[in-house]
Scaffold this motif. Structure first.
Motif, PDB file in Angstrom:
ATOM      1  N   UNK A  24      78.949  38.127  13.080  1.00  0.00           N
ATOM      2  CA  UNK A  24      78.337  38.882  11.975  1.00  0.00           C
ATOM      3  C   UNK A  24      78.832  40.324  11.964  1.00  0.00           C
ATOM      4  N   UNK A  25      79.017  40.907  13.145  1.00  0.00           N
ATOM      5  CA  UNK A  25      79.532  42.272  13.235  1.00  0.00           C
ATOM      6  C   UNK A  25      80.986  42.342  12.777  1.00  0.00           C
ATOM      7  N   UNK A  26      81.774  41.335  13.125  1.00  0.00           N
ATOM      8  CA  UNK A  26      83.189  41.312  12.735  1.00  0.00           C
ATOM      9  C   UNK A  26      83.334  41.226  11.207  1.00  0.00           C
ATOM     10  N   UNK A  27      82.516  40.393  10.590  1.00  0.00           N
ATOM     11  CA  UNK A  27      82.554  40.276   9.128  1.00  0.00           C
ATOM     12  C   UNK A  27      82.127  41.597   8.497  1.00  0.00           C
ATOM     13  N   UNK A  28      81.126  42.226   9.082  1.00  0.00           N
ATOM     14  CA  UNK A  28      80.656  43.516   8.586  1.00  0.00           C
ATOM     15  C   UNK A  28      81.768  44.560   8.663  1.00  0.00           C
ATOM     16  N   UNK A  62      78.553  47.282  -3.777  1.00  0.00           N
ATOM     17  CA  UNK A  62      77.795  46.121  -3.311  1.00  0.00           C
ATOM     18  C   UNK A  62      78.551  44.832  -3.603  1.00  0.00           C
ATOM     19  N   UNK A  63      79.176  44.753  -4.767  1.00  0.00           N
ATOM     20  CA  UNK A  63      79.933  43.550  -5.122  1.00  0.00           C
ATOM     21  C   UNK A  63      81.113  43.331  -4.176  1.00  0.00           C
ATOM     22  N   UNK A  64      81.795  44.407  -3.784  1.00  0.00           N
ATOM     23  CA  UNK A  64      82.910  44.290  -2.842  1.00  0.00           C
ATOM     24  C   UNK A  64      82.426  43.758  -1.492  1.00  0.00           C
ATOM     25  N   UNK A  65      81.291  44.284  -1.053  1.00  0.00           N
ATOM     26  CA  UNK A  65      80.726  43.845   0.233  1.00  0.00           C
ATOM     27  C   UNK A  65      80.384  42.361   0.176  1.00  0.00           C
ATOM     28  N   UNK A  66      79.663  41.977  -0.879  1.00  0.00           N
ATOM     29  CA  UNK A  66      79.230  40.585  -1.018  1.00  0.00           C
ATOM     30  C   UNK A  66      80.429  39.642  -1.058  1.00  0.00           C
ATOM     31  N   UNK A  67      81.477  40.057  -1.765  1.00  0.00           N
ATOM     32  CA  UNK A  67      82.692  39.245  -1.841  1.00  0.00           C
ATOM     33  C   UNK A  67      83.250  38.979  -0.442  1.00  0.00           C
ATOM     34  N   UNK A  68      83.367  40.036   0.355  1.00  0.00           N
ATOM     35  CA  UNK A  68      83.940  39.876   1.692  1.00  0.00           C
ATOM     36  C   UNK A  68      83.040  39.024   2.582  1.00  0.00           C
ATOM     37  N   UNK A  69      81.735  39.212   2.478  1.00  0.00           N
ATOM     38  CA  UNK A  69      80.802  38.418   3.279  1.00  0.00           C
ATOM     39  C   UNK A  69      80.968  36.927   2.994  1.00  0.00           C
ATOM     40  N   UNK A  70      80.893  36.571   1.728  1.00  0.00           N
ATOM     41  CA  UNK A  70      80.934  35.157   1.371  1.00  0.00           C
ATOM     42  C   UNK A  70      82.309  34.546   1.640  1.00  0.00           C
ATOM     43  N   UNK A 102      84.045  35.044   4.102  1.00  0.00           N
ATOM     44  CA  UNK A 102      84.151  34.756   5.539  1.00  0.00           C
ATOM     45  C   UNK A 102      82.987  33.899   6.051  1.00  0.00           C
ATOM     46  N   UNK A 103      82.351  33.140   5.159  1.00  0.00           N
ATOM     47  CA  UNK A 103      81.333  32.161   5.520  1.00  0.00           C
ATOM     48  C   UNK A 103      80.005  32.765   5.961  1.00  0.00           C
ATOM     49  N   UNK A 111      74.011  48.304   5.558  1.00  0.00           N
ATOM     50  CA  UNK A 111      74.164  46.897   5.182  1.00  0.00           C
ATOM     51  C   UNK A 111      74.948  46.188   6.280  1.00  0.00           C
ATOM     52  N   UNK A 112      74.810  44.875   6.293  1.00  0.00           N
ATOM     53  CA  UNK A 112      75.506  44.082   7.310  1.00  0.00           C
ATOM     54  C   UNK A 112      75.417  42.609   6.948  1.00  0.00           C
ATOM     55  N   UNK A 113      76.223  41.818   7.618  1.00  0.00           N
ATOM     56  CA  UNK A 113      76.294  40.383   7.339  1.00  0.00           C
ATOM     57  C   UNK A 113      75.298  39.602   8.186  1.00  0.00           C
ATOM     58  N   UNK A 114      74.910  38.457   7.657  1.00  0.00           N
ATOM     59  CA  UNK A 114      74.187  37.446   8.421  1.00  0.00           C
ATOM     60  C   UNK A 114      75.109  36.240   8.574  1.00  0.00           C
ATOM     61  N   UNK A 115      75.225  35.742   9.805  1.00  0.00           N
ATOM     62  CA  UNK A 115      76.063  34.574  10.054  1.00  0.00           C
ATOM     63  C   UNK A 115      75.277  33.588  10.909  1.00  0.00           C
TER      64      UNK A 115
END
Length: 430
Positions: free
Chosen positions: A190-194, A215-223, A225-226, A264-268
């Protein structure tokens, strides 16, 4: 689920650790989360109960786990109940776990359909002395809605009033806070995706861009990368928005000369990262912005060193407060005389740094843990000092995720740029 399969050994070990702590001849029951209505004919996207996921690895609604290690019937020592799919569900909702898929995900061999739950439970529960029920005892939670575990508790009390009822939360609070190797790997993912999303944003931001575009750029990168998505509602607070701690409107245009506060950060695989950064919209900090930024960074460096096994929560936060007070004096925001004369119960630094420095991190962003227990090896905590100056329309916060090991601590976000020079260099390399 978007994420790749998780090693079932994680959940098998978690169950072993849990049942090793319950009283003899006890049965424990865990429910998946409720499905919450969004409007007349839709539910919100389902989010699994973290305790249920911790013990099963099953990420599906309408599921029940029963653990009865001393059960006289071997088949019912460990049982998972699932919603049985059909052609209608398959067409309208999509795929649901098969029994074999659930065995593979959870490591539980005895899988039954949900309609068999009442019958199976009744055949064994009367042989037990104690019934463990799972309730939400996170001290950040205020109970207002009777969730599934509470409703089922009332049903059980009516049917089986003479059993002794026990709290699973007391055990889970000790277990969940100490992360296994697999949990650390998932958090690191999750940290790596962030990190990748942050690098993407650094090359995207410029004067005139809107917070929601970021926010859209962040969401794009999160999704891409699963990631499941955002670990929490993203904060993209430019200019004076940064002095609102939980600003989530993200609807303003970023102005030349402003600083954007990111949180903000990712959830994996249900495990969360939690990052804060502050960057200049035009790629260069002003002299004053840099002064405040460097002050926060110094507090971050000092506080990070204190996150080791044996540190006591309140003492840690008090010590960070003293360091922050010194920085605020140097910035001209507080006077040494006033700080020396302050009421210790209401320290003056809280005018500009009003939140805590750290919280535990895991399946919950503010993870289930005791604030009265010293930090332990295996804990993951945030470190997130900040300075917020309303009269200057400036807010700076920096945050990384720190794993405590037997050899000290390890920053899971050490690879994410945090030095002002590196941020400026990356922003001006696009």
């Amino acid at each position: 689920m978007k994420y790749l399969p998780v090693n079932e050994q994680l959940f098998t070990n978690n169950r072993k650790n849990f049942v090793s702590r319950i009283k003899p001849n006890s049965i424990a029951i865990f429910h998946s989360n409720d499905e919450y209505p969004r409007n007349g004919d839709q539910n919100f996207i389902f989010k699994q109960n973290p305790d249920f996921y911790y013990l099963t690895g099953v990420d599906q609604e309408q599921s029940i786990l029963v653990l009865y290690p001393d059960c006289p019937n071997q088949r019912y020592k460990e049982v998972l109940f699932l919603r049985q799919t059909n052609d209608h569900i398959a067409v309208w909702e999509g795929h649901k776990y098969t029994k074999e898929e659930a065995r593979k995900a959870s490591g539980i061999q005895n899988i039954y359909w949900l309609q068999e739950y009442d019958t199976v439970l009744h055949t064994v529960i009367n042989y037990s002395d104690n019934i463990y029920i799972n309730t939400n005892e996170n001290d950040r939670y205020a109970h207002t809605v009777p969730y599934r575990d509470l409703r089922m508790l009332e049903t059980l009390r009516q049917k089986y009033p003479l059993h002794h009822y026990e709290r699973s939360a007391l055990i889970l609070r000790d277990l969940r806070v100490v992360k296994s190797e697999i949990e650390v790997e998932l958090t690191q993912k999750a940290c790596d995706i962030t990190r990748d999303a942050f690098i993407r944003v650094l090359k995207f931001v410029q004067p005139g861009v809107a917070e929601y575009e970021i926010e859209a750029e962040i969401t794009h990168e999160f999704l891409k990368q699963r990631a499941t998505g955002h670990a929490y509602n993203p904060i993209i607070a430019s200019g004076k928005n940064a002095i609102v701690l939980h600003y989530i409107d993200n609807n303003q245009v970023c102005g030349d000369g402003d600083v954007i506060l990111f949180d903000w950060a990712a959830e994996y695989a249900n495990y969360n990262a939690d990052m804060s950064r502050s960057i200049p919209v035009n790629g260069r900090f002003t002299k004053r912005q840099r002064q405040v930024y460097d002050a926060v960074l110094r507090v971050f460096r000092a506080a990070s060193k204190m996150i080791v096994a044996g540190t006591v929560w309140n003492e840690y936060h008090d010590e960070v407060g003293k360091i922050m007070a010194g920085e605020l004096i140097d910035l001209g925001l507080l006077s040494k005389h006033d700080v020396d004369k302050q009421d210790p119960k209401s320290p003056l630094y809280k005018k500009y740094f009003m939140h805590g420095t750290s919280h535990h991190l895991g399946l919950d962003v503010h993870d289930f843990a005791s604030r009265y227990k010293p930090f332990e090896v295996g804990n993951i905590l945030t470190c997130e000092p900040g300075i917020y100056i309303p009269e200057e329309g400036l807010g700076i916060r920096l945050e990384n995720n720190i794993l405590i090991t037997k050899d000290g601590n390890y920053d899971l976000m050490a690879h994410i740029p945090i030095e002002a020079e590196e941020i400026e260099e990356l922003m001006n390399s696009k």
